[in-house]
Design a protein around this motif. Structure first.
Motif, PDB file in Angstrom:
ATOM      1  N   UNK A   1     -25.664 -15.926  -8.850  1.00 42.40           N
ATOM      2  CA  UNK A   1     -26.195 -17.173  -8.299  1.00 42.40           C
ATOM      3  C   UNK A   1     -25.083 -18.141  -7.897  1.00 42.40           C
ATOM      4  N   UNK A   2     -23.906 -17.972  -8.483  1.00 42.21           N
ATOM      5  CA  UNK A   2     -22.807 -18.884  -8.196  1.00 42.21           C
ATOM      6  C   UNK A   2     -22.233 -18.712  -6.810  1.00 42.21           C
ATOM      7  N   UNK A   3     -22.193 -17.477  -6.299  1.00 38.08           N
ATOM      8  CA  UNK A   3     -21.604 -17.222  -4.979  1.00 38.08           C
ATOM      9  C   UNK A   3     -22.391 -17.939  -3.876  1.00 38.08           C
ATOM     10  N   UNK A   4     -23.708 -17.743  -3.763  1.00 36.24           N
ATOM     11  CA  UNK A   4     -24.427 -18.515  -2.740  1.00 36.24           C
ATOM     12  C   UNK A   4     -24.402 -20.012  -3.027  1.00 36.24           C
ATOM     13  N   UNK A   5     -24.311 -20.383  -4.326  1.00 36.69           N
ATOM     14  CA  UNK A   5     -24.218 -21.804  -4.655  1.00 36.69           C
ATOM     15  C   UNK A   5     -22.948 -22.431  -4.111  1.00 36.69           C
ATOM     16  N   UNK A   6     -21.812 -21.742  -4.287  1.00 36.16           N
ATOM     17  CA  UNK A   6     -20.533 -22.245  -3.777  1.00 36.16           C
ATOM     18  C   UNK A   6     -20.547 -22.318  -2.253  1.00 36.16           C
ATOM     19  N   UNK A   7     -21.053 -21.251  -1.606  1.00 39.94           N
ATOM     20  CA  UNK A   7     -21.099 -21.237  -0.139  1.00 39.94           C
ATOM     21  C   UNK A   7     -21.958 -22.372   0.396  1.00 39.94           C
TER      22      UNK A   7
ATOM     23  N   UNK B   1     -28.080 -32.596  11.616  1.00 37.93           N
ATOM     24  CA  UNK B   1     -27.011 -32.117  10.738  1.00 37.93           C
ATOM     25  C   UNK B   1     -26.961 -32.887   9.423  1.00 37.93           C
ATOM     26  N   UNK B   2     -27.367 -34.154   9.440  1.00 36.91           N
ATOM     27  CA  UNK B   2     -27.365 -34.943   8.210  1.00 36.91           C
ATOM     28  C   UNK B   2     -28.346 -34.353   7.196  1.00 36.91           C
ATOM     29  N   UNK B   3     -29.548 -34.018   7.665  1.00 39.42           N
ATOM     30  CA  UNK B   3     -30.542 -33.418   6.781  1.00 39.42           C
ATOM     31  C   UNK B   3     -30.087 -32.033   6.321  1.00 39.42           C
ATOM     32  N   UNK B   4     -29.449 -31.276   7.229  1.00 43.80           N
ATOM     33  CA  UNK B   4     -28.965 -29.950   6.861  1.00 43.80           C
ATOM     34  C   UNK B   4     -27.887 -30.048   5.778  1.00 43.80           C
ATOM     35  N   UNK B   5     -27.009 -31.012   5.899  1.00 43.38           N
ATOM     36  CA  UNK B   5     -25.945 -31.199   4.899  1.00 43.38           C
ATOM     37  C   UNK B   5     -26.541 -31.514   3.524  1.00 43.38           C
ATOM     38  N   UNK B   6     -27.492 -32.428   3.500  1.00 46.44           N
ATOM     39  CA  UNK B   6     -28.134 -32.796   2.227  1.00 46.44           C
ATOM     40  C   UNK B   6     -28.867 -31.591   1.632  1.00 46.44           C
ATOM     41  N   UNK B   7     -29.581 -30.844   2.501  1.00 49.21           N
ATOM     42  CA  UNK B   7     -30.342 -29.680   2.041  1.00 49.21           C
ATOM     43  C   UNK B   7     -29.410 -28.623   1.431  1.00 49.21           C
ATOM     44  N   UNK B   8     -28.287 -28.350   2.092  1.00 48.36           N
ATOM     45  CA  UNK B   8     -27.365 -27.322   1.601  1.00 48.36           C
ATOM     46  C   UNK B   8     -26.716 -27.734   0.283  1.00 48.36           C
ATOM     47  N   UNK B   9     -26.395 -28.992   0.135  1.00 41.95           N
ATOM     48  CA  UNK B   9     -25.798 -29.460  -1.122  1.00 41.95           C
ATOM     49  C   UNK B   9     -26.802 -29.350  -2.267  1.00 41.95           C
ATOM     50  N   UNK B  10     -28.038 -29.767  -2.008  1.00 42.98           N
ATOM     51  CA  UNK B  10     -29.073 -29.652  -3.042  1.00 42.98           C
ATOM     52  C   UNK B  10     -29.356 -28.194  -3.385  1.00 42.98           C
ATOM     53  N   UNK B  11     -29.375 -27.336  -2.340  1.00 44.11           N
ATOM     54  CA  UNK B  11     -29.614 -25.914  -2.566  1.00 44.11           C
ATOM     55  C   UNK B  11     -28.495 -25.305  -3.405  1.00 44.11           C
TER      56      UNK B  11
ATOM     57  N   UNK C   1     -28.836 -23.427  -7.075  1.00 40.29           N
ATOM     58  CA  UNK C   1     -28.308 -22.106  -7.399  1.00 40.29           C
ATOM     59  C   UNK C   1     -27.467 -22.159  -8.672  1.00 40.29           C
ATOM     60  N   UNK C   2     -26.609 -23.166  -8.778  1.00 40.27           N
ATOM     61  CA  UNK C   2     -25.789 -23.307  -9.972  1.00 40.27           C
ATOM     62  C   UNK C   2     -26.647 -23.555 -11.202  1.00 40.27           C
ATOM     63  N   UNK C   3     -27.676 -24.360 -11.061  1.00 34.65           N
ATOM     64  CA  UNK C   3     -28.561 -24.643 -12.196  1.00 34.65           C
ATOM     65  C   UNK C   3     -29.255 -23.373 -12.675  1.00 34.65           C
TER      66      UNK C   3
END
Length: 312
Positions: free
Chosen positions: A235-241, A269-279, A283-285
């Protein structure tokens, strides 16, 4: 007395095959010079299979019957029988007369050579192409994903040392992957070719639904054998990416905002950035929660399955 061999046979709606199978088994086993028991598991048959099993038991010997309340599947049947066997060697067979009990000595010879699990390879296989073609693809895929090189994972004709069956916990469609699970525990695996007869009575239980279940359980067994003790790695690999991509998109937007004075309110892109960070954080959680569960399981588990011997 403790028998040398336990024969485990799951059956589901095999009323015509049961008496013929027992008669052939008794004939072949009597020539081995080893004590044995035969365990039939009636997996919720809707015909007269259970009645026929009781009739066979009344006229035979060394037979035990386990009856399920309904059809729970082959993995559940084997898992239940593995908790009941008394023999030092456990042999599993299908109840459709396609497995030939005359091949049992091949398995026992391999066990005597020091192997812990011996898997059958139905060659040549007497089934229609609708079964053989998907099976070939499935076997190749399983070899590639697991690193266990066998020709026929679907063959139910197998021999196990008792310590292997004690270590296995089967559910779903995991009965297909007992060699993979045994390999994970460090047991030695071999394969032998076995005669395969066409089905004469009853109907095949194989279908498209089982193919889908088998593929899903292949993903399960890959995870269990590769990442069960380190879930954060998967889960960490997709989390880091996800975090990195989200971070750099956000950095790019900050540059646009403060160096070029470009409004960001209407930029996707702003929404995409927020979505990817939360995602990425999710994954890390999940990975960390998995690590906590794994750590607890390691403390409460059964490490004796990993031990081959203790020398004092």
């Amino acid at each position: 007395m403790t028998p040398d061999i336990s024969i485990v046979i799951p059956v589901y709606n095999e009323v015509e095959n049961v008496p013929l199978l027992y008669r052939k088994l008794r004939e072949d086993l009597s020539s081995l010079g080893r004590t044995y028991e035969i365990i039939f598991i009636d997996d919720g048959s809707t015909d007269d299979t259970f009645a026929k099993l009781k009739e066979v038991q009344a006229n035979g010997d060394h037979i035990r019957i386990i009856k399920f309340r309904r059809n729970f599947g082959k993995a559940a049947a084997l898992n239940t029988a593995f908790r009941q066997v008394k023999g030092e060697v456990v042999i599993t067979m299908d109840g459709d007369l396609q497995d030939d009990s005359a091949e049992i000595p091949k398995f026992l010879d391999k066990i005597d050579e020091g192997y812990d699990l011996v898997s059958g390879w139905k060659y040549p296989r007497n089934d229609p192409i609708t079964k053989t073609a998907p099976s070939k693809v499935f076997n190749k895929l399983t070899c590639w994903m697991t690193g266990v090189n066998l020709h026929d994972f679907n063959c139910g004709f197998k021999a196990y040392k008792r310590e292997v069956t004690d270590a296995l916990h089967l559910y779903g469609e995991l009965h297909r992957y007992t060699p993979v699970l045994a390999n994970y525990y460090g047991f030695k695996i071999a394969e032998v070719t076995v005669r395969h007869h066409p089905r004469e009575f009853g109907k095949s239980k194989y279908g498209a639904k089982r193919v889908i279940k088998g593929l899903l359980d292949l993903i399960t067994v890959k995870f269990l054998t590769s990442y069960a003790s380190r879930p954060l790695h998967v889960f960490g690999v997709p989390g880091i990416l996800s975090l990195l991509v989200g971070f750099f998109i956000g950095l790019y937007l900050v540059i646009l905002k403060y160096l070029r004075d470009i409004a960001l309110t209407e930029r996707p892109l702003l929404l995409l950035s927020i979505l990817l960070i939360l995602l990425g954080l999710q994954f890390f959680s999940i990975g960390l929660l998995g690590e906590m569960i794994t750590s607890r399981g390691a403390r409460d588990g059964h490490p004796e399955h990993f031990v081959e011997r203790i020398v004092e």
